[in-house]
Design a protein around this motif. Structure first.
Motif, mmCIF file in Angstrom:
data_model
loop_
_atom_site.group_PDB
_atom_site.id
_atom_site.type_symbol
_atom_site.label_atom_id
_atom_site.label_comp_id
_atom_site.label_asym_id
_atom_site.label_seq_id
_atom_site.Cartn_x
_atom_site.Cartn_y
_atom_site.Cartn_z
ATOM 1 N N MET A 1 0.970 -0.980 -0.085
ATOM 2 C CA MET A 1 -0.185 0.133 -0.129
ATOM 3 C C MET A 1 1.014 1.359 -0.255
ATOM 4 O O MET A 1 1.870 0.811 0.665
ATOM 5 C CB MET A 1 -1.041 0.104 1.211
ATOM 6 C CG MET A 1 -1.867 0.683 1.611
ATOM 7 S SD MET A 1 -3.261 0.891 0.591
ATOM 8 C CE MET A 1 -4.319 0.256 0.912
ATOM 9 N N LYS A 2 0.671 2.275 -0.973
ATOM 10 C CA LYS A 2 1.413 3.226 -1.464
ATOM 11 C C LYS A 2 0.655 4.411 0.274
ATOM 12 O O LYS A 2 -0.424 4.163 0.942
ATOM 13 C CB LYS A 2 1.170 4.218 -2.103
ATOM 14 C CG LYS A 2 1.190 5.963 -2.371
ATOM 15 C CD LYS A 2 1.037 6.139 -3.638
ATOM 16 C CE LYS A 2 1.165 7.621 -3.742
ATOM 17 N NZ LYS A 2 2.488 8.403 -3.126
ATOM 18 N N GLU A 3 2.615 4.623 0.853
ATOM 19 C CA GLU A 3 2.165 5.559 1.999
ATOM 20 C C GLU A 3 1.981 7.219 1.221
ATOM 21 O O GLU A 3 2.347 7.457 0.735
ATOM 22 C CB GLU A 3 3.748 5.868 1.758
ATOM 23 C CG GLU A 3 3.712 6.778 3.518
ATOM 24 C CD GLU A 3 3.294 6.092 4.904
ATOM 25 O OE1 GLU A 3 2.376 7.119 5.298
ATOM 26 O OE2 GLU A 3 3.171 5.315 5.497
ATOM 27 N N ILE A 4 0.820 7.502 2.267
ATOM 28 C CA ILE A 4 0.200 8.387 1.345
ATOM 29 C C ILE A 4 0.261 9.860 2.576
ATOM 30 O O ILE A 4 0.243 9.912 3.649
ATOM 31 C CB ILE A 4 -2.011 8.657 2.159
ATOM 32 C CG1 ILE A 4 -2.166 7.316 0.902
ATOM 33 C CG2 ILE A 4 -2.623 10.169 1.742
ATOM 34 C CD1 ILE A 4 -3.541 6.930 1.595
ATOM 35 N N ASP A 5 0.977 10.837 1.819
ATOM 36 C CA ASP A 5 1.743 12.261 2.049
ATOM 37 C C ASP A 5 0.798 13.225 2.264
ATOM 38 O O ASP A 5 -0.244 13.267 1.534
ATOM 39 C CB ASP A 5 3.044 12.170 1.714
ATOM 40 C CG ASP A 5 2.970 12.686 0.122
ATOM 41 O OD1 ASP A 5 1.982 13.182 -1.107
ATOM 42 O OD2 ASP A 5 4.280 12.888 -0.444
ATOM 43 N N ALA A 6 1.310 14.205 2.205
ATOM 44 C CA ALA A 6 0.295 15.568 2.595
ATOM 45 C C ALA A 6 -0.336 16.116 1.112
ATOM 46 O O ALA A 6 -1.281 16.573 0.841
ATOM 47 C CB ALA A 6 1.084 17.010 3.553
ATOM 48 N N LYS A 7 1.278 16.317 0.083
ATOM 49 C CA LYS A 7 0.054 16.217 -1.032
ATOM 50 C C LYS A 7 -0.270 15.194 -2.250
ATOM 51 O O LYS A 7 -1.533 15.927 -2.396
ATOM 52 C CB LYS A 7 1.872 16.231 -2.058
ATOM 53 C CG LYS A 7 1.538 16.749 -3.021
ATOM 54 C CD LYS A 7 0.796 18.237 -3.068
ATOM 55 C CE LYS A 7 1.775 18.968 -2.709
ATOM 56 N NZ LYS A 7 1.636 20.691 -2.452
ATOM 57 N N ASP A 8 -0.538 13.984 -1.639
ATOM 58 C CA ASP A 8 -1.671 12.879 -2.228
ATOM 59 C C ASP A 8 -2.832 13.254 -1.306
ATOM 60 O O ASP A 8 -3.849 13.474 -1.884
ATOM 61 C CB ASP A 8 -0.909 11.443 -1.559
ATOM 62 C CG ASP A 8 0.043 10.719 -1.786
ATOM 63 O OD1 ASP A 8 0.166 11.612 -3.245
ATOM 64 O OD2 ASP A 8 0.901 10.170 -1.856
ATOM 65 N N TRP A 9 -2.936 13.827 0.226
ATOM 66 C CA TRP A 9 -3.824 14.283 0.556
ATOM 67 C C TRP A 9 -4.893 14.905 -0.593
ATOM 68 O O TRP A 9 -5.990 15.130 -0.379
ATOM 69 C CB TRP A 9 -4.187 14.329 2.286
ATOM 70 C CG TRP A 9 -3.816 13.627 3.501
ATOM 71 C CD1 TRP A 9 -2.849 12.605 3.417
ATOM 72 C CD2 TRP A 9 -4.906 12.351 2.869
ATOM 73 N NE1 TRP A 9 -3.582 11.673 4.294
ATOM 74 C CE2 TRP A 9 -5.316 11.664 3.982
ATOM 75 C CE3 TRP A 9 -6.152 12.058 2.806
ATOM 76 C CZ2 TRP A 9 -5.647 10.015 4.218
ATOM 77 C CZ3 TRP A 9 -7.464 11.248 3.203
ATOM 78 C CH2 TRP A 9 -7.018 10.130 3.823
ATOM 79 N N GLN A 10 -4.247 16.139 -0.133
ATOM 80 C CA GLN A 10 -4.674 17.268 -1.093
ATOM 81 C C GLN A 10 -5.375 16.900 -2.380
ATOM 82 O O GLN A 10 -6.219 17.087 -2.614
ATOM 83 C CB GLN A 10 -3.628 18.661 -1.171
ATOM 84 C CG GLN A 10 -3.161 19.513 -0.363
ATOM 85 C CD GLN A 10 -1.687 20.024 -0.781
ATOM 86 O OE1 GLN A 10 -0.883 19.473 -1.179
ATOM 87 N NE2 GLN A 10 -2.372 21.261 -0.569
ATOM 88 N N ILE A 11 -4.385 16.174 -3.096
ATOM 89 C CA ILE A 11 -5.011 16.040 -4.459
ATOM 90 C C ILE A 11 -6.430 14.696 -4.192
ATOM 91 O O ILE A 11 -7.253 14.945 -4.715
ATOM 92 C CB ILE A 11 -4.223 14.862 -5.326
ATOM 93 C CG1 ILE A 11 -3.130 15.435 -5.408
ATOM 94 C CG2 ILE A 11 -4.418 13.641 -6.196
ATOM 95 C CD1 ILE A 11 -1.454 14.534 -6.649
ATOM 96 N N ILE A 12 -6.334 13.887 -3.252
ATOM 97 C CA ILE A 12 -7.663 13.331 -2.910
ATOM 98 C C ILE A 12 -7.850 14.374 -2.645
ATOM 99 O O ILE A 12 -9.665 14.074 -3.153
ATOM 100 C CB ILE A 12 -7.283 12.212 -1.767
ATOM 101 C CG1 ILE A 12 -6.685 10.944 -2.091
ATOM 102 C CG2 ILE A 12 -8.335 11.916 -0.549
ATOM 103 C CD1 ILE A 12 -5.980 9.973 -0.622
ATOM 104 N N ARG A 13 -8.548 15.049 -1.803
ATOM 105 C CA ARG A 13 -9.645 16.356 -1.295
ATOM 106 C C ARG A 13 -10.245 16.617 -2.411
ATOM 107 O O ARG A 13 -11.118 17.283 -2.720
ATOM 108 C CB ARG A 13 -8.976 16.857 0.142
ATOM 109 C CG ARG A 13 -9.160 16.403 1.375
ATOM 110 C CD ARG A 13 -9.063 16.751 2.105
ATOM 111 N NE ARG A 13 -9.312 18.242 2.436
ATOM 112 C CZ ARG A 13 -10.803 17.966 3.227
ATOM 113 N NH1 ARG A 13 -10.838 17.216 3.615
ATOM 114 N NH2 ARG A 13 -11.274 19.369 2.965
#
Length: 156
Positions: A1-13
């Protein structure tokens, strides 16, 4: 599973708020250039973090004016009964969501139908046809206070 960083969370939101964003628009919103942004989105998709894209549709606008939450308890939570119930639920289009619960009820269903007559037919012909149900408790929705598909901001 990919580690979700702060930038990924921005993209997801951003994608949860508007799944139709172009990569250019998304990249601008999360302060990335388009190529690394697209790479991150593809990695989130490949890792199963982003599982798909869909339109949010108002059921009432489509003639589905009744939403019901149904708590279901099984007579015996034995493996065969559970598998049969869960397979049956998968085949019933009126059931949009089915959650496995702790507590008194075993499952909670979210159901949409056109009207109360259709709801009665659904219960009598579809739910009652599933063996092993010991009880059902229904709550009808008469208003929505909040409905969101966007995860809380505190993650990331």
């Amino acid at each position: 599973m990919k580690e979700i960083d702060a930038k990924d969370w921005q993209i997801i939101r951003e994608l949860q708020q508007d799944g139709r964003l172009t990569n250019q628009e998304l990249a601008a919103r999360v302060n990335l250039s388009p190529s690394p942004c697209l790479r991150r989105v593809r990695l989130l998709e490949e890792a199963g973090v982003i599982t798909g894209y869909s339109a949010n549709v108002d059921p009432r606008a489509c003639g589905l004016s009744i939403t019901a939450f149904i708590l279901v308890a099984l007579q015996r939570p034995e493996r065969d009964a559970v598998e049969n119930f869960e397979k049956s639920i998968q085949r019933i289009d009126e059931i949009l969501d089915c959650y496995l619960l702790t507590g008194e009820a075993d499952y909670m269903l979210r159901v949409v139908v056109a009207d109360l007559e259709e709801y009665e037919r659904f219960v009598r012909k579809r739910l009652h046809a599933i063996p092993g149900i010991s009880s059902m408790k229904t709550s009808l929705v008469y208003g929505t206070v909040k409905s969101s598909r966007v995860f809380p901001h505190s993650h990331g």
